[in-house]
Scaffold this motif. Sequence first.
Motif, PDB file in Angstrom:
ATOM      1  N   SER A1201       0.810  -1.222   0.000  1.00 42.83           N
ATOM      2  CA  SER A1201       0.000   0.000   0.000  1.00 42.83           C
ATOM      3  C   SER A1201       0.840   1.268   0.000  1.00 42.83           C
ATOM      4  CB  SER A1201      -0.929   0.008   1.214  1.00 42.83           C
ATOM      5  OG  SER A1201      -0.179   0.163   2.399  1.00 42.83           O
ATOM      6  N   ASP A1255      -9.506  -6.781   8.115  1.00 47.06           N
ATOM      7  CA  ASP A1255      -9.843  -5.456   7.575  1.00 47.06           C
ATOM      8  C   ASP A1255      -8.672  -4.860   6.806  1.00 47.06           C
ATOM      9  OD1 ASP A1255     -12.440  -5.376   8.686  1.00 47.06           O
ATOM     10  OD2 ASP A1255     -11.579  -4.899  10.629  1.00 47.06           O
ATOM     11  N   GLN A1258      -8.449  -6.487   3.405  1.00 45.71           N
ATOM     12  CA  GLN A1258      -9.559  -6.064   2.547  1.00 45.71           C
ATOM     13  C   GLN A1258      -9.337  -4.652   2.009  1.00 45.71           C
ATOM     14  OE1 GLN A1258     -13.379  -6.142   4.485  1.00 45.71           O
ATOM     15  NE2 GLN A1258     -14.317  -4.800   2.959  1.00 45.71           N
ATOM     16  N   HIS A1259      -8.924  -3.748   2.869  1.00 44.94           N
ATOM     17  CA  HIS A1259      -8.763  -2.357   2.443  1.00 44.94           C
ATOM     18  C   HIS A1259      -7.472  -2.135   1.652  1.00 44.94           C
ATOM     19  CE1 HIS A1259     -11.925  -1.798   5.497  1.00 44.94           C
ATOM     20  NE2 HIS A1259     -12.280  -0.783   4.745  1.00 44.94           N
ATOM     21  N   THR A1260      -6.529  -3.047   1.765  1.00 39.56           N
ATOM     22  CA  THR A1260      -5.362  -2.956   0.895  1.00 39.56           C
ATOM     23  C   THR A1260      -5.770  -3.209  -0.544  1.00 39.56           C
ATOM     24  OG1 THR A1260      -3.904  -3.721   2.670  1.00 39.56           O
ATOM     25  CG2 THR A1260      -3.068  -3.904   0.435  1.00 39.56           C
ATOM     26  N   SER A1262      -8.640  -2.544  -1.888  1.00 40.51           N
ATOM     27  CA  SER A1262      -9.391  -1.388  -2.400  1.00 40.51           C
ATOM     28  C   SER A1262      -8.581  -0.098  -2.365  1.00 40.51           C
ATOM     29  CB  SER A1262     -10.673  -1.210  -1.592  1.00 40.51           C
ATOM     30  OG  SER A1262     -10.374  -1.056  -0.215  1.00 40.51           O
ATOM     31  N   GLU A1264      -7.212   1.724   0.053  1.00 34.70           N
ATOM     32  CA  GLU A1264      -7.606   2.744   1.037  1.00 34.70           C
ATOM     33  C   GLU A1264      -7.185   2.335   2.443  1.00 34.70           C
ATOM     34  OE1 GLU A1264     -11.828   3.108   0.756  1.00 34.70           O
ATOM     35  OE2 GLU A1264     -12.214   1.017   1.249  1.00 34.70           O
ATOM     36  N   LEU A1265      -6.057   1.645   2.554  1.00 36.61           N
ATOM     37  CA  LEU A1265      -5.634   1.147   3.851  1.00 36.61           C
ATOM     38  C   LEU A1265      -5.369   2.284   4.824  1.00 36.61           C
ATOM     39  CD1 LEU A1265      -4.716  -1.073   5.772  1.00 36.61           C
ATOM     40  CD2 LEU A1265      -2.459  -0.975   4.724  1.00 36.61           C
ATOM     41  N   PHE A1268      -8.545   4.012   5.958  1.00 35.56           N
ATOM     42  CA  PHE A1268      -9.298   3.168   6.887  1.00 35.56           C
ATOM     43  C   PHE A1268      -8.683   3.197   8.284  1.00 35.56           C
ATOM     44  CE2 PHE A1268      -9.016  -1.037   8.927  1.00 35.56           C
ATOM     45  CZ  PHE A1268     -10.326  -1.159   9.382  1.00 35.56           C
ATOM     46  N   GLU A1272     -11.140   5.078  10.970  1.00 35.29           N
ATOM     47  CA  GLU A1272     -11.975   4.135  11.711  1.00 35.29           C
ATOM     48  C   GLU A1272     -11.378   3.816  13.079  1.00 35.29           C
ATOM     49  OE1 GLU A1272     -14.943   3.066  10.758  1.00 35.29           O
ATOM     50  OE2 GLU A1272     -14.730   4.349   8.992  1.00 35.29           O
TER      51      GLU A1272
END
Length: 1304
Positions: A1201, A1255, A1258-1260, A1262, A1264-1265, A1268, A1272
Amino acid sequence: MSELFAEDEVELQSLVKQFLRSISDKISSAPSPECAEEILLHLEETDKNFHNYEFVKYLRQYVENALGSVVEEETNNLTREDGQHATGSGHDTLIHAVTERTRYSAEYQQMIHTLKNTMITVVESLKNKSEEDQLRKEEMHQEKQHRQSNIQFTDNCSDSGSSFSQSYGFFRQEQLQILAEKLDSSKPKEVRWEALKVLCRAPTSDVLSCESWSSLRLNLCVALSEPDPDLSDNALRFFAKSLSSSPLNVTREIYTSLAKSVESSFLSHKLSFPSGSATIDINRPEISHLLKQIRLMNDFQKEVTNFWIRHPEKYMEEVIENTFSLLSFHHEHGSPGTERVLEPVHLLALLDIKATWFKKWMHGYYSRAVILRLLERKYKSVAVAALQQCIKYNESCERFTNDTTESEEQRSIGLVQRSVYSGKELEYCCFVHSLCVLGKLIIYTNGKKLFPIKIRKYKDPVTLTDLVVILLNIMYKHPRPLDGDCSHAGSDVLSPSTLVMEALWMLCEQTECATECLYQTPVIEKLLAPVIALLNGQKAELKSPAATLSLIADILARIANTDRGLALFLFEKNLVAAHSERTFAAHIIVQFTQRLLDKELPSLCESDMPHSLCGAFILVCRQMYNTCDGLQVLRPYGLHKALAAAWKKTSSLSERVQTPVPGAGAGSSTQELQNILIWEETLLDSLLNFGATPKGLLLLQQTGAINECVSYMFSRFTKKLQVSSCEKFGYGVMVTQVAATAPGVVALHSSGFIRALVLELWSVLECSSDDVRVVRPKPTPIDPIDRSCLKSFLYLVNLLSSSQSVWELLGRQPLANKSEYTLREMPTSIPDLIDRLIAVNSDVKIHSLFRYEESHTFGLRLLNVLCCNLDSFLLLESQYNICSMLLQSQMRNVTDPDSSEGTIIIDSLSVERNHVLVRVSVIGGPSERRLPPRDLQEGEGEHPYPWPWFSCYPVPRCYTLDPPDILHTSPVLCLSSDSEISAFLSSWKDPKNDGSWMEACRTLYCKVMASKPNVLTGKVLADLLEKVVAHLSNSASECFFSPARYKEEKTVKNAVLSSVEQLGINTCLKYGIYLRLLKEEAANDLALLMKHVKIFLSTQRVKTSSELITHQEGYPGHDWLASTVFLIMAGNMEKSLCLLVSLSSLLTSAFIWPARIHASIHFPKEVAESGIPPVYWCTAHYVEMLLKAEVPLVHSAFKMSGFTPSQMCLHWLTQCFWNYLDWTEICHYICTCVVMGPDYQVYMCVAIFKHLQPDILQHTQSQELQVFLKEEPIQGFSFTNHLEFMGVLEHKYRDIVLTDMKMI
């Protein structure tokens, strides 16, 4: 073009003829010449390929050459006369005017005249040629008719072979049967030859499908082995034709026949070739004929992979088996004396020296499985023979090791096509072919199963490790020429060292192969034997030390680039160094590198040690020290200091080299300067890679070269270059790592990186491509941040993740707030970006944006991420009044601005503003506050945005959840017999001399945390902290810093708190009131505590001359630890101050209390002035190290990322997990670090990352790690659930982590 040359006429004739052929259908369909002419006139309208015709392209180019200057001149004249033609409808008027003027120009008349004459000449020539061709066709037609009339009376079964080719378009079965009979070996040569000629002209499909094909094939094989070239060549020609135009079920038979024929020829001829320098001529008839057959087989071998997967596996297996059968052929008795047996593999190696056929066969699993199965069960002799060739070549190297003349066989092979080869060259070709086959075999699991291999004359079987050692020995005896030796550059691809390196590179790329073949003690010993010899003052037995050592360094770097190889170097004592003591490979490598840098190796003279050799070994060290584990091992050697000293010396040399003067022999000085500059860049690059880890970044900052290194990184970053040949990723991670610190972000700013980033963002966000003529409009973005801007957004998030970076870039930087912005005015800094995209508080700023909504949404999203860091938010709020500005914007964004009853308009901007306002106005963990979503509701009958808006304080209550129950006054709970911790603390008197008390406390703490964690809140927790800190601070063994002596200053009430500190106090007060720990009147006590702490800590700081903004006015930001302690003590100022003063003498305070250790006098001056806190270069460093070992998927996700775990650790720990964990978990964090030790701070961060692993992965994906993790809270994390895991980490790593923490 004023005249037509002969070559132009020929070209134009060809173009016209091609053009007429292309449109012949259109012209021939015309009923009359007039219609044909009409078709030609409108051809551009009716033929979509009109502009693709070469003749049309020729005419267009001709007109452009003749009239281009005229059109340009007329356009300029008309534009100057009347500017209205520039755009709009006047554009057509301009075109019309230019066309009219051009048509009446002299150049146009000349062009038309010349073109007309040219085309007349061309058309006349074409007409004449057409008439001649017609006459010739008529004559040929008459001759053909006459010949056919004579043939009608001949016998169809005549012995004249020519009759078949002239009379029939296809063959009947009877005719093919006759041909098969004529090809019989008993027939005369002339008959067989004529039959072969006819067969070669026959359709292959007819021949291969005839009933007599089996007898034909047998007769063709006999003809193929005939010594007469007339017969054998024609038979080979038929085989070649059949192989190229037949399906695999037929070609396999032909290929089998070829293989059997070749094998039979070798068996019957028993060919040999002389050894040594004596030559063999491959044009000898018997060799030439075999070479042609093997060449045909090799061509088929390289092409068959394209289509054999479409056929049954048995066909492919037959082809492979026949090949291996041929390659495994050998005579039982070799030739006596100096003669050696010529085998099929020798000729195959001459034709395909690098075994391309075998590489293609091994590429796909479909064929590879069959190959490996056959080799294992039936044809292992092929692998044995290949291994024997490598061993034989190695032995020949050993025999001639003292020969001073360089072997020439590898330099002459492949340079030019020739027919005479020496025996030595033939053997070398076979060695190269065998090495390529073995290199491809051993990278696969079933290929490795062929080993160990039993070899004749060898007592023990040869293992994979033995093979690698043999290859290394070959490389040592024949190293590649140095970079400066270009005399044999063309043949270097076939040098032994290059071939060995290619094989080893393939092994390095395969983890399993590298483990079995390379990561073995004998291999490492062989690689480092010359290095150890040189370190011990001995002479390395190498043919060319510098070249060989460079190759060794290349292999070592590739090994160190893998996790298993790095562990092998760092943690396994597999080498015998001086005095027969075993040591680690990493120590040998770094010592040798330092000796090279210091030029302390007498065995390597100056001329034999170019900078490239030193750079190669630095690269090996770099692969180690750019990881946390490697830096831990290499740090005691101070390699960063040696590199910095070498860079400073080289930099001064480059300044002293004279500028070349024309005519004064500039060549040598220019080359010298170039070499110095390359070496200087190598050293900068090597220093820069220390910045890949948090602790390494501190070392880089201490060298004083961080600015130059970051400038060098920026120059490579803009060119999108990789970090090194061994790295798979670019500089994203390193930029993020550097940006986490104050000196790093200052270096990024001075290098121009931030300016370039802002300009690139603006060009994508605002400029885009609207000024280009729209041919295919871009789709309207539906995401809040368009994909085209996402990369720039993430770069900004990475850059501004740390509050220290935000302070350096924004501190004391007012916003421009101009009265006018031009449309071409672009921001060049972060304050400019905030002014244009975030603080859009005037109509002037709105109108200065081409895409107001998209750009402002981008700015608000960036602001939201920035405000996740509480210190960054406090700075923005104190300098720019962010909250007031957002509230004003919400107030203006209503349906009726003139009245107070208007409702806020629901749009993307109002939703974003509402989200940011709630985030910055409400403090709490995942169970304590509710952040409004950004998505609108889609259900029928539902309000699209049910969350309440607000344009003034207070914030609606729906955004806060019920606070936890925290009892500070209940004596029942505190003194209950059920609470073991309360009973334990109540029995505490004076354990000053009781060494077991702390152990008992820790044991009980872990027990209570595992069973009843809810007990550790409120007064129980406060009492526990008070008594543990008091005990530790009174213990000489536990007191790390000198005991603090603080007397209350009388002037403390007159101390002034900064606006940031005041805002921080207000924030803490709101949170304390929400938790029901504080009351409104506690504000004065909290402010007084902050003043005490500020005065106390000011006496603990060095007076620095640093230009960093974060060092100008004390600690940059709010003291969140002091505020947390104040809340734990339920607002008791005296207890809080007493606890903090006692805590300041403990090692734990250096890590959980950032304000206490900021620029501390307890650090060496260079560390105190570095601007890098120990929570970054120590805690975060070990978090990254443990993540790689314990949670490797998370570690890899961060690297992919471009973000770093250290950034998030710094963020969380600096603000004591406020807004990320619930209050209870925050208390447990503080208490655990105090009771269990400061290293638990590391273990807790690792536990959180492990908890978040699903999480994070998953966000890697998309992309947006980082967003997130910042936006969050840490949902569902409980200290109790992860305490066991932390205990495991303590058991495994405490000796390393805590020991290093004590060395700060």
